[in-house]
Design an enzyme around this catalytic site. Structure first.
Site, PDB file in Angstrom:
ATOM      1  N   GLY A 243      11.350  16.639  35.331  1.00 55.05           N
ATOM      2  CA  GLY A 243      10.691  15.874  36.399  1.00 55.05           C
ATOM      3  C   GLY A 243      11.640  15.634  37.558  1.00 55.05           C
ATOM      4  O   GLY A 243      11.312  15.882  38.725  1.00 55.05           O
TER       5      GLY A 243
ATOM      6  N   GLU B 290      -0.573  -3.722  35.600  1.00 58.26           N
ATOM      7  CA  GLU B 290      -1.346  -2.700  34.898  1.00 58.26           C
ATOM      8  C   GLU B 290      -0.975  -2.730  33.415  1.00 58.26           C
ATOM      9  O   GLU B 290       0.173  -2.473  33.054  1.00 58.26           O
ATOM     10  CB  GLU B 290      -1.036  -1.330  35.503  1.00 58.26           C
ATOM     11  CG  GLU B 290      -1.909  -0.243  34.941  1.00 58.26           C
ATOM     12  CD  GLU B 290      -1.696   1.095  35.637  1.00 58.26           C
ATOM     13  OE1 GLU B 290      -0.532   1.497  35.813  1.00 58.26           O
ATOM     14  OE2 GLU B 290      -2.702   1.737  35.992  1.00 58.26           O
TER      15      GLU B 290
ATOM     16  N   LYS C 295       5.072  20.422  34.984  1.00 58.01           N
ATOM     17  CA  LYS C 295       5.699  19.721  33.858  1.00 58.01           C
ATOM     18  C   LYS C 295       4.699  18.685  33.343  1.00 58.01           C
ATOM     19  O   LYS C 295       4.499  17.630  33.939  1.00 58.01           O
ATOM     20  CB  LYS C 295       6.990  19.000  34.290  1.00 58.01           C
ATOM     21  CG  LYS C 295       7.758  18.506  33.077  1.00 58.01           C
ATOM     22  CD  LYS C 295       8.422  17.160  33.254  1.00 58.01           C
ATOM     23  CE  LYS C 295       7.631  15.988  32.848  1.00 58.01           C
ATOM     24  NZ  LYS C 295       7.307  15.828  31.423  1.00 58.01           N
TER      25      LYS C 295
ATOM     26  N   GLY D  12       9.336  19.606  28.791  1.00 54.59           N
ATOM     27  CA  GLY D  12      10.585  18.851  28.703  1.00 54.59           C
ATOM     28  C   GLY D  12      10.386  17.435  29.177  1.00 54.59           C
ATOM     29  O   GLY D  12       9.259  16.966  29.322  1.00 54.59           O
TER      30      GLY D  12
ATOM     31  N   CYS E 212      -6.228   4.823  35.075  1.00 54.01           N
ATOM     32  CA  CYS E 212      -5.622   4.175  36.240  1.00 54.01           C
ATOM     33  C   CYS E 212      -6.658   3.431  37.071  1.00 54.01           C
ATOM     34  O   CYS E 212      -6.332   2.474  37.756  1.00 54.01           O
ATOM     35  CB  CYS E 212      -4.887   5.203  37.087  1.00 54.01           C
ATOM     36  SG  CYS E 212      -5.834   6.684  37.347  1.00 54.01           S
TER      37      CYS E 212
ATOM     38  N   GLU F 298      -0.303   9.671  42.907  1.00 50.15           N
ATOM     39  CA  GLU F 298      -1.511   9.016  42.374  1.00 50.15           C
ATOM     40  C   GLU F 298      -0.994   8.079  41.302  1.00 50.15           C
ATOM     41  O   GLU F 298      -0.587   8.524  40.226  1.00 50.15           O
ATOM     42  CB  GLU F 298      -2.465  10.073  41.818  1.00 50.15           C
ATOM     43  CG  GLU F 298      -3.900   9.568  41.724  1.00 50.15           C
ATOM     44  CD  GLU F 298      -4.152   8.717  40.496  1.00 50.15           C
ATOM     45  OE1 GLU F 298      -4.034   7.467  40.619  1.00 50.15           O
ATOM     46  OE2 GLU F 298      -4.441   9.257  39.439  1.00 50.15           O
TER      47      GLU F 298
HETATM   48  P1  TAP Z   1       5.364   7.919  33.589  1.00 53.04           P
HETATM   49  O1  TAP Z   1       6.699   7.606  33.060  1.00 53.04           O
HETATM   50  O2  TAP Z   1       5.072   7.636  34.999  1.00 53.04           O
HETATM   51  O3  TAP Z   1       5.111   9.488  33.278  1.00 53.04           O
HETATM   52  C1  TAP Z   1       4.306  10.353  34.025  1.00 53.04           C
HETATM   53  C2  TAP Z   1       4.975  11.718  34.139  1.00 53.04           C
HETATM   54  O4  TAP Z   1       6.186  11.595  34.895  1.00 53.04           O
HETATM   55  C3  TAP Z   1       5.379  12.328  32.813  1.00 53.04           C
HETATM   56  O5  TAP Z   1       5.232  13.727  32.867  1.00 53.04           O
HETATM   57  C4  TAP Z   1       6.845  11.931  32.725  1.00 53.04           C
HETATM   58  O6  TAP Z   1       7.622  12.748  31.864  1.00 53.04           O
HETATM   59  C5  TAP Z   1       7.280  12.134  34.159  1.00 53.04           C
HETATM   60  N1  TAP Z   1       8.521  11.431  34.503  1.00 53.04           N
HETATM   61  C6  TAP Z   1       9.108  10.405  33.845  1.00 53.04           C
HETATM   62  N2  TAP Z   1      10.255  10.046  34.468  1.00 53.04           N
HETATM   63  C7  TAP Z   1      10.378  10.867  35.540  1.00 53.04           C
HETATM   64  C8  TAP Z   1      11.334  10.995  36.578  1.00 53.04           C
HETATM   65  N3  TAP Z   1      12.412  10.206  36.633  1.00 53.04           N
HETATM   66  N4  TAP Z   1      11.149  11.937  37.517  1.00 53.04           N
HETATM   67  C9  TAP Z   1      10.072  12.738  37.489  1.00 53.04           C
HETATM   68  N5  TAP Z   1       9.142  12.690  36.519  1.00 53.04           N
HETATM   69  C10 TAP Z   1       9.279  11.751  35.562  1.00 53.04           C
HETATM   70  O7  TAP Z   1       4.267   7.233  32.691  1.00 53.04           O
HETATM   71  P2  TAP Z   1       4.474   6.761  31.176  1.00 53.04           P
HETATM   72  O8  TAP Z   1       5.843   6.297  30.859  1.00 53.04           O
HETATM   73  O9  TAP Z   1       3.978   7.820  30.351  1.00 53.04           O
HETATM   74  O10 TAP Z   1       3.558   5.476  31.188  1.00 53.04           O
HETATM   75  C11 TAP Z   1       4.102   4.229  31.621  1.00 53.04           C
HETATM   76  C12 TAP Z   1       3.083   3.439  32.352  1.00 53.04           C
HETATM   77  O11 TAP Z   1       2.647   4.154  33.491  1.00 53.04           O
HETATM   78  C13 TAP Z   1       1.781   3.196  31.591  1.00 53.04           C
HETATM   79  O12 TAP Z   1       1.874   2.108  30.776  1.00 53.04           O
HETATM   80  C14 TAP Z   1       0.802   3.010  32.692  1.00 53.04           C
HETATM   81  O13 TAP Z   1       0.818   1.708  33.168  1.00 53.04           O
HETATM   82  C15 TAP Z   1       1.315   3.917  33.768  1.00 53.04           C
HETATM   83  N6  TAP Z   1       0.608   5.209  33.800  1.00 53.04           N
HETATM   84  C16 TAP Z   1      -0.225   5.395  34.826  1.00 53.04           C
HETATM   85  C17 TAP Z   1      -0.919   6.567  34.896  1.00 53.04           C
HETATM   86  C18 TAP Z   1      -1.833   6.777  36.040  1.00 53.04           C
HETATM   87  S1  TAP Z   1      -2.945   7.910  35.955  1.00 53.04           S
HETATM   88  N7  TAP Z   1      -1.719   6.080  37.130  1.00 53.04           N
HETATM   89  C19 TAP Z   1      -0.800   7.560  33.931  1.00 53.04           C
HETATM   90  C20 TAP Z   1       0.109   7.349  32.896  1.00 53.04           C
HETATM   91  C21 TAP Z   1       0.785   6.160  32.852  1.00 53.04           C
HETATM   92  P3  TAP Z   1       7.767  12.465  30.297  1.00 53.04           P
HETATM   93  O14 TAP Z   1       7.221  13.682  29.698  1.00 53.04           O
HETATM   94  O15 TAP Z   1       9.220  12.295  30.055  1.00 53.04           O
HETATM   95  O16 TAP Z   1       6.973  11.243  29.982  1.00 53.04           O
END
Ligand code: TAP
Length: 476
Positions: free
Chosen positions: A209, A380, A172, A203, A281, A247
């Site tokens: 997720g 972060e 996903k 999705g 990250c 990660e």
């Molecule tokens: P997340 O919400 O953590 O999204 C990462 C992935 O997880 C996406 O595919 C997301 O789906 C999915 N996801 C969201 N809620 C979930 C749940 N309840 N159960 C399982 N999977 C779920 O990141 P974001 O909202 O895009 O970013 C928010 C913050 O996270 C950023 O500001 C940043 O600080 C941090 N971030 C960190 C990283 C790394 S590499 N460490 C990468 C991205 C973001 P959707 O398609 O619905 O988003």
């Protein structure tokens, strides 16, 4: 006008309709226009994908190392054929400058497939311990949940390791950047991956997720993303006692030693943090300089920042494109506001850069006089924002560097070998980078503390997808 209309999921070796007609719009962050749609997948779609991965597991997990090496190389060859599409798509959906999409994003994806094939050549799936034979076996159906910040890298690192280990998968990708993952699915199809080995369900995190995290037929979840979601996945996985590899984020410290050229040091910091518009990250966002060198370092930062141009990601000399989304833009603005209240701004500030009012562009911002208990030093931000802190002596620098909930990376810039060794052995983080040395894809990537509990890349990534079995009496 829709440029991408990719409403099908890839399940059991074919492109199939979603069981529901709901769709998700995907936005180009450089101009805020819709560039296409994906399906908002359902639990029914997910169940079909898991069932197909489960069915494929019994034969795929028994394939030989040689077969999987051939497969990974075929995938890498097909990936290379799609270079132009991958590069353009990453720029469109993420906002990454086109040169960086090619040099960094595209290349990272390719490197993981090639590296996994190379690792398999020498990987030992059995070991002898007196009369016992230890077997490393594919863990089972694996759920891969990826973020938006490195659309090719994040998918490829998980997928290459899973395939190398003999696992079957359900992916996903992030709904903000799904089109690169769709091209990778087309790459796998072109490489003749056996049906069911790879399944893609688009999705939301809420439905797909959470569905992956709690699915009783998924044995392992490999997740990259934010800390709060990582914790939620771990809780959702607990009922089926699945293994979860996380990660997560970071707030990585970088210690500048006095013996280094401050202009060079400033450029190592800027190119690290401003790359990918700060959405990395492992970005070195907490910079520690000695009180003696502070003014010289800050002066260098001020002089060098203008060389990192913020502009349209389609232009070849752009270093900093827009942030990925409005939500990300607002988050970064809030942190810059907090910084303006509590610290001293060196460059940047709130609002959009001049002439870039449309799109989620931000001004690269550097703060000094930052105290380590401030939000801009501890949380972060995931944007092009750098916090400079000062230290009196090396022990204090190390203490500040470690005073964080994170432990993804640590950086040191300097010449004195003894001091560098002391720093690298004292910082509690999964990787230490000296003087901006580029990473090699055979090395482990992952965090200490709340930056996660798994490792990706090279043989370390493959090991995450394996179970260990002892057959006592099997060895002679
Ligand atoms: P997340 O919400 O953590 O999204 C990462 C992935 O997880 C996406 O595919 C997301 O789906 C999915 N996801 C969201 N809620 C979930 C749940 N309840 N159960 C399982 N999977 C779920 O990141 P974001 O909202 O895009 O970013 C928010 C913050 O996270 C950023 O500001 C940043 O600080 C941090 N971030 C960190 C990283 C790394 S590499 N460490 C990468 C991205 C973001 P959707 O398609 O619905 O988003």
């Amino acid at each position: 006008m829709c440029m991408f209309n990719k409403l099908k999921h890839f399940i059991n070796g074919e492109w199939v309709d979603s069981s529901d007609s709901k769709v998700i719009d995907v936005i180009n962050p450089a101009n805020e226009e819709i560039i296409g749609q994906i399906s908002d997948g359902t639990v029914e779609d997910l169940n079909y994908a898991v069932q197909s991965a489960k069915q494929a597991f019994s034969s795929f997990s028994k394939t030989t190392k040689k077969q999987r090496i051939r497969l990974l190389n075929r995938i890498a060859n097909e990936y290379e054929k799609r270079k132009e599409d991958i590069v353009k798509t990453i720029t469109l959906e993420l906002g990454s400058p086109i040169t960086k999409s090619e040099e960094r994003h595209y290349t990272m994806g390719l490197s993981h497939f090639r590296q996994a094939a190379k690792e398999l050549e020498s990987f030992q799936f059995t070991e002898e311990h007196d009369s016992t034979l230890i077997h490393k076996e594919a863990i089972g159906v694996s759920g891969l949940i990826t973020p938006w910040n490195f659309p090719a890298n994040q998918v490829a690192t998980k997928l290459a390791a899973a395939i190398a280990a003999g696992c079957t998968t359900v992916l996903k990708p992030a709904q903000l950047t799904p089109f690169t993952a769709i091209i990778i699915a087309e790459v796998l199809e072109a490489a003749n991956l056996p049906k069911g080995v790879f399944n893609l369900v688009n999705g939301s995190g809420k439905v797909i997720g959470e569905g992956i995290s709690s699915h009783p037929d998924i044995e392992f979840v490999s997740f990259t993303g934010s800390g709060p979601v990582g914790k939620k996945i771990t809780k959702n996985a607990a009922d089926s006692v699945k293994r979860v590899s996380l990660e997560l984020g970071g707030k990585s410290p970088l210690i500048v030693l006095d013996d280094y050229d401050m202009k060079k040091a400033a450029n190592i910091v800027l190119s690290n943090v401003l790359f990918n518009t700060g959405q990395g990250c492992a970005a070195a966002t907490r910079v520690l300089v000695s009180q003696n060198k502070h003014d010289e370092f800050v002066k260098s930062i001020k002089e060098e920042v203008p060389k990192y141009s913020v502009n349209d990601p389609q232009l070849h000399n752009t270093f900093i494109g827009p942030l990925v989304s409005e939500k990300q833009y607002n988050q970064v603005q809030e942190y810059i506001e907090k910084g303006l209240k509590n610290a001293t701004v060196v460059v940047g500030g709130t609002g959009k850069p001049e002439g870039l009012e449309k799109g989620y562009y931000v001004r690269p911002t550097v703060f000094t006089n930052v105290q380590n208990n401030m939000a801009i030093a501890q949380e972060e931000i995931f944007g092009p924002v750098i916090s400079i802190l000062t230290y009196e002596n090396l022990n204090e620098a190390i203490e500040i560097a470690n005073d964080t909930i994170y432990g993804l990376a640590g950086y040191v810039i300097g010449k004195d070998k003894e001091k560098i060794e002391k720093i690298s052995s004292s910082i509690r983080a999964g990787r230490i980078v000296i003087n901006g040395t580029p990473a090699d894809y055979s090395t482990p990537f992952g965090g200490y503390k709340q930056s996660g509990n798994g490792r990706e890349w090279g043989k370390y990534g493959i090991e995450e997808f394996l179970e260990i079995k002892a057959v006592i009496g099997e060895a002679k």
